[in-house]
Design an enzyme around this catalytic site. Sequence first.
Site, PDB file in Angstrom:
ATOM      1  N   GLN A 195      -8.989  -7.247 -10.820  1.00 41.56           N
ATOM      2  CA  GLN A 195      -9.742  -5.997 -10.197  1.00 41.56           C
ATOM      3  C   GLN A 195      -9.402  -4.852 -10.871  1.00 41.56           C
ATOM      4  OE1 GLN A 195     -10.551  -4.986  -5.915  1.00 41.56           O
ATOM      5  NE2 GLN A 195      -8.501  -3.954  -6.092  1.00 41.56           N
ATOM      6  N   HIS A 213       0.782  -1.354   0.059  1.00 39.09           N
ATOM      7  CA  HIS A 213      -0.055  -0.177   0.061  1.00 39.09           C
ATOM      8  C   HIS A 213       0.945   1.150  -0.109  1.00 39.09           C
ATOM      9  CE1 HIS A 213      -2.668  -3.058   1.792  1.00 39.09           C
ATOM     10  NE2 HIS A 213      -3.596  -2.470   1.176  1.00 39.09           N
ATOM     11  N   ARG A 257      -3.930 -10.461   3.789  1.00 36.58           N
ATOM     12  CA  ARG A 257      -4.286 -11.778   4.405  1.00 36.58           C
ATOM     13  C   ARG A 257      -3.184 -12.639   4.583  1.00 36.58           C
ATOM     14  NH1 ARG A 257      -8.773 -10.889   0.332  1.00 36.58           N
ATOM     15  NH2 ARG A 257     -10.775 -10.856   1.550  1.00 36.58           N
ATOM     16  N   VAL A 299       4.250  -5.366  -4.888  1.00 37.80           N
ATOM     17  CA  VAL A 299       5.335  -5.424  -3.913  1.00 37.80           C
ATOM     18  C   VAL A 299       5.469  -6.736  -3.141  1.00 37.80           C
ATOM     19  CG1 VAL A 299       6.513  -4.435  -2.018  1.00 37.80           C
ATOM     20  CG2 VAL A 299       5.143  -3.008  -3.675  1.00 37.80           C
TER      21      VAL A 299
HETATM   22  O1  PAF Z   1      -8.296  -3.911  -3.437  1.00 30.81           O
HETATM   23  C1  PAF Z   1      -9.072  -3.433  -2.253  1.00 30.81           C
HETATM   24  O2  PAF Z   1      -8.453  -3.277  -1.335  1.00 30.81           O
HETATM   25  C2  PAF Z   1     -10.131  -3.381  -2.386  1.00 30.81           C
HETATM   26  O3  PAF Z   1     -10.861  -4.171  -3.203  1.00 30.81           O
HETATM   27  C3  PAF Z   1     -10.602  -2.063  -2.734  1.00 30.81           C
HETATM   28  C4  PAF Z   1     -10.131  -1.604  -4.140  1.00 30.81           C
HETATM   29  C5  PAF Z   1     -10.277  -1.187  -1.907  1.00 30.81           C
HETATM   30  C6  PAF Z   1     -12.486  -1.796  -3.026  1.00 30.81           C
HETATM   31  O4  PAF Z   1     -12.853  -2.022  -1.579  1.00 30.81           O
END
Ligand code: PAF
Length: 286
Positions: free
Chosen positions: A158, A41, A192, A181
């Site tokens: 996604q 992140h 997770r 990463v």
């Molecule tokens: O990848 C994620 O953490 C989630 O799917 C997101 C994009 C924040 C949507 O809730």
Amino acid sequence: MTSSVAVLRDVAALRAAVRGWREKGERVALVPTMGALHAGHASLVTEGLKRADRVVASIFVNPTQFAPTEDFSKYPRTFDADLAKLAAAGASACFAPGVEDMYPKGFCTAVGLEGPAKADLEDRFRPTHFAGVATVVAKLLNQAGADCAIFGEKDYQQLKVVAQMARDLDIATEIVGAPTVREADGLAMSSRNVYLSPDERTKAVAIFGALSTAAGRIAAGEVLGHVMADAREEIVAAGFAIDYIEARHAETLDRVARRADGPIRVLAAAKLGATRLIDNVAVPHD
Ligand code: PAF
């Protein structure tokens, strides 16, 4: 010393912050997250800062993207540590709405999806997942009105679903993918990973190992079907129960039969004990 991050609890506060930055001529990047932040992140924040003056990260564990059998209630929640990580990474603000802000009483709309959302990958195992993701991401994009939004390539399907949705709905925010990463041994960072026992953690790298080997062999011109069969065997031998391991077109996620059908991405999802891991690797191409 790192500066602190402003916590914005509702959409009005988020919009006021973004408006204030814009009035100063600053560009804004959004980094949507569900918290339990890690170095992956932080890299999304870094990517945002390359493209904008301000990064706002959202933290919202979105109930609509979890099936009733999934880990919504036990999903790790580490808000104070998350804020410290956002500050260290250089984010200006954290948008942390409550469920009642995102889904007030009477909420009854969802984004309908085809195309990459129906690629027969994650959607085969999590049939309601992407409608929840796309709906919450559409809301976040509309709420923030940022110049760009950064999503990790680790959740590759996604990323494609969100990019298609933003294109189709004329959302002006540019959708940007950022590289995965990895831990020192190659395991893709994921919130997770904390579920893995020490023994599972040791085995977990097999998924990346098998995907990397497969990507290299496909790039070298080996027969795709053989390569993917070997990769499957390798992951099973490490103790995983495979949901899927597939070579797909990197943009459309369509099935591919040979290297020339590419660019190709190899993607896998597999369970180690109770923990489901996903990963993907690009096949190098000329
Ligand atoms: O990848 C994620 O953490 C989630 O799917 C997101 C994009 C924040 C949507 O809730």
